[in-house]
Design a protein around this motif. Sequence first.
Motif, PDB file in Angstrom:
ATOM      1  N   SER A   1       0.835  -1.201   0.000  1.00  0.00           N
ATOM      2  CA  SER A   1       0.000   0.000   0.000  1.00  0.00           C
ATOM      3  C   SER A   1       0.863   1.242   0.000  1.00  0.00           C
ATOM      4  O   SER A   1       0.564   2.225  -0.671  1.00  0.00           O
ATOM      5  CB  SER A   1      -0.904   0.026   1.223  1.00  0.00           C
TER       6      SER A   1
ATOM      7  N   ASP B   1      -6.241  -0.468  -4.261  1.00  0.00           N
ATOM      8  CA  ASP B   1      -5.663  -1.072  -3.071  1.00  0.00           C
ATOM      9  C   ASP B   1      -6.650  -2.095  -2.521  1.00  0.00           C
ATOM     10  O   ASP B   1      -7.620  -1.727  -1.865  1.00  0.00           O
ATOM     11  CB  ASP B   1      -5.366   0.020  -2.039  1.00  0.00           C
ATOM     12  N   GLU B   2      -6.415  -3.334  -2.812  1.00  0.00           N
ATOM     13  CA  GLU B   2      -7.292  -4.420  -2.379  1.00  0.00           C
ATOM     14  C   GLU B   2      -8.761  -4.062  -2.590  1.00  0.00           C
ATOM     15  O   GLU B   2      -9.539  -4.017  -1.651  1.00  0.00           O
ATOM     16  CB  GLU B   2      -7.050  -4.756  -0.898  1.00  0.00           C
TER      17      GLU B   2
END
Lengths: 273, 764
Positions: A66, A194-195
């Motif tokens: 991240s 991000d995810e």
Amino acid sequence: MPATMNPATSRIQVRPSAEREGRKDYISIRDYGFWYGQKKALDAISLDIPERQVVAFIGPSGCGKSTLLRNLNRMNDLVDGISHEGDITINGRSIYDPGLEVISLRRRVGMVFQKSNPFPKSIYENVVFALRVMGVRDRSILDEACETSLRKAALWDEVKDRLQDSALGLSGGQMQRLCIARAIANRPEILLMDEPCSALDPIATGKIEELIHELKEQFTIVIVTHSMQQAARVSDRTAFFYLGKQIEYDTTEKIFMNPSQAQTEAYISGRFG
Amino acid sequence: METSDKKAQPAPESRFTVSAWTLATDRWMGRVIRVGGVGVVLAVFGMLAFLIFQVFPLFTGAKVASVGVLKVPATAVAFGEDEYGDIPYVVLADGKVVFQRAKDGSTALEWVPSLGGRTVTAVRTYPRAGQVFLGLSDGAVQELRVVYRSSFDAAGKRTVEPTVTALEPMQVGRPGLPCLEVWNAKSPQARLMLVRQEVAGQPLLTAVRLTERKGLGGKAKVTQSEPFVVAADAPSVAKVLLPSTAESLLIIGKTGEVRTYADDGKGFAFLQAFVPFKDSPDAAITAAGMIFGNVSVVFTGRSGEQQIWSMYPQLQPDGKSLRRWGKIHHGERLAGPGAGIYAAEGNKCYLAVAAGELRLINMTTGSLRWQGAAPQGAITQVAFAGNYDRFTALSADGQLHRWTVVDHHPESSWSAFFGKIWYEGATEPAYTWQSSAGSDEFEAKYSLVPLFYGTVKGTIYALLFALPIALTAAVYVSQFLRPEYRQVIKPVMEIMASLPSVVLGFLAGLWLAPLVDPRLVSLFCAIGILAPAALSAGFLWSALPQRLRRQVAPGMEFLWLLPFLALCAWAAWQAGPAVEAALFTVKDSASGLPIADFREWWRQTTGETYDSRNSLVVGFVMGFAVIPIVFTIAEDALSNVPNSLISGSLALGASRWQTVWSVVVPTAISGIVSGVMIGFGRAIGETMIVVMATGNTAVMDSNPFSGMRTLSANIAVELPEAAVGHTHYRALFLGACCLFLLTFVINTLAEVLRQRLRERYKVV
Ligand SMILES: Nc1ncnc2c1ncn2[C@@H]1O[C@H](COP(=O)(O)OP(=O)(O)O)[C@@H](O)[C@H]1O
Ligand SMILES: [Mg+2]
């Protein structure tokens, strides 16, 4: 735990892809290191991301995926006491160029967050938000942008009758797609995710993955994911990080079928992580 | 499993059972909480109920009850009575005075005048003064004094004994002509006796002035003036109104013309003539009466219309302002032609007799206090008791009707509290609050409107000052300032919120007002410069190269902004006198020299007042009381906006300000609104600051340099001096009720608004 291949690995299917090669490098990260105060979160990262491809960042929690992603659009700027070394260039220009406004960088680099974060406004206002802050007033432009982005985000048919309803009434998967529509409304070049599916059920996840596949035609996509299957399904290239270091970066096929590093192999076969 | 095992292992199930203590505590706490909650609700409603209970009597009207009829001789033409109405007397047409006991009608005393061959041709009684005037057939007037002597016997029982004393007859009218009517009045200087006679069908009014001088031995010496003719120009005389102060005289002609005269020391000089009902088909005045206070007269016409005329300063064509008669009210139409107007004592009520109906009306507000049937016979005279608890009427069929009155709040009505009222002596209808004054004849004025106005004015000034500061500060602190400083500022603000307002009021009234007063222009300059200075600072900042800007960490910009602003403000303060000299130079009214003085300039150019304790000072200091509250609540709401929304917005390429404006503020709007509303509520109810920082004059103007009086300050200032149960007292409670209602309405609206906004901007 036996050292043999984990059954999980065999379940991973890598999508064969012909269009992977022959794209010029678009984002390039050179010897990049990053500190949160005294803590070094990234160390000597060097990787090139080609235009209009999907690159997946994988690695165990806390390895800095991240952090790296958030550096690409300088979202870490607001954190206190950060520092960096090396450089990141997008299309040849450093993102730390003093002449470059952060805001224009962020218009070029869109972002979708792990947890969907629609604004407490109508669906329509959510989608056109980026255009509004750019100063677009023309209603027809806004309408058109709204429709195209919602279509691209495969949400149009579901919400076209209730554009003025609150975005907060959507389901989790719809919200995340709305966030994607919102991120692409001002036609950025790069999309950071991000995810994006970590909070979604498998069906919603499937939709988003399909979407990523389609968005690839226009955007360069960097996606952080915890799911090996997802990385294998959607990405052209995969980077594996461990403890802030880049362990391996190669085509997804190579990483999943024949990783050159033992750590990579161990991670994708589920022996740690 | 065996039972013996169970016994061997003592109660294995016990780890699942809940201890009795836990359950009991739970139950008890539940009850305590319920009692507390219900108690709060009850307390609020109890307060409201108490307020309503205090206010209710203001709107109940008068209760009038007949307490019997006394049969008197049929030739009775006038009456009088003692303080308690126990032994009223009637004066018969022949001058005989008959006292009868009210409880059984028995005769207490009969008094026969000795007139020496003359006959009685006119009678007038002044019951409150104990005076009877007999007009005689030769133009003389004999005064009788009626005195009731109370004595107490051994058992402590009171017996009242009336006595009549006859004074020497006095020649008032033209000798040889019978007096047709007689009046008496008393000015501070002299007494006046007036008689009406007729010469060949033409009216003749003659008066005599009696001046009393205390002699050396303390013995009064009365000198009598020569009889003088008054109102010789009046074509006809239907009715004469002579105020008890003898300072003016109204002659009502048969055609409905009213001619007024004023005492000019020698006689009565013609003042003004008017025809009240000149627009009606029949202008005749059927009845008229002077209201207590001797400034206003009620006229009624043929069709029952009523007009009230009063003396008040009026602008004359030559620019001078003189006291003249003018119409101040249109009374409600009576059921038929007015047959009599009888003023109450001690207040502005009057009894109107018309078409078999009695109406008790308040002259000032026009409110009908009571309405009832009139007795059979035509009423010839009505007298109210001095404390307005009884009135008695004599009818032509020889009956004395007696009523009791219960009317604690004759001056109150909706219009008195909320309407524009033309008070006696005022030049126009106005909303006035003036609850007390030196004189007894003063009419208290209880309009709540100026207090409402003051409340709203003070609140608006306070909010105008407080809201921009509190809200921008909240946005700045929550969104831009570094957390370390935020942690300091919040508690400091909370301490500020707990500052007692009396301290703020004290500072405002005794320190700030005198400080600001001479340097007003400097202050304006200093405050006025802040916003442009801040804006230009922002502009300068954005013009600086990135490299320089990076030197200052985000959230630390105030380190250079603050000194910059302080410098600007200081410079503006210093420049104040120069600005004042440049813009606000006027000619000093005293010395004639030009002076640079904003206050004088304001007075001269706007014609408005300038008080040093003015609305601006109040707004400023009240703002200080409001800022911390609004700030704290708004800041909480703003910093509760999820970070994910802020990053979402920033990631879309919004600037920080755009993020704040289009994401953070809308998301927090319901909290901000409640902060504003709570601040509003605080400002509305604020008392001590207003009491101490203004002159507390209940004025109604939007002039920022005049003071104000708010509902709450009014209560604080006047409640201690209001007599319990008096109209004044209840009017203050009415103010409290209004305040309660005002805050209730505002809070409810705010809550509704807040819920709506919350619905609209609810956060996941
Ligand atoms: N805002 C921050 N301040 C300080 N340390 C941080 C911050 N964000 C992340 N870190 C640290 O940096 C490292 C990398 O975090 P992150 O990039 O979030 O990992 P990942 O996304 O791979 O799970 C972790 O050790 C984390 O504790
Ligand atoms: Mg992460």
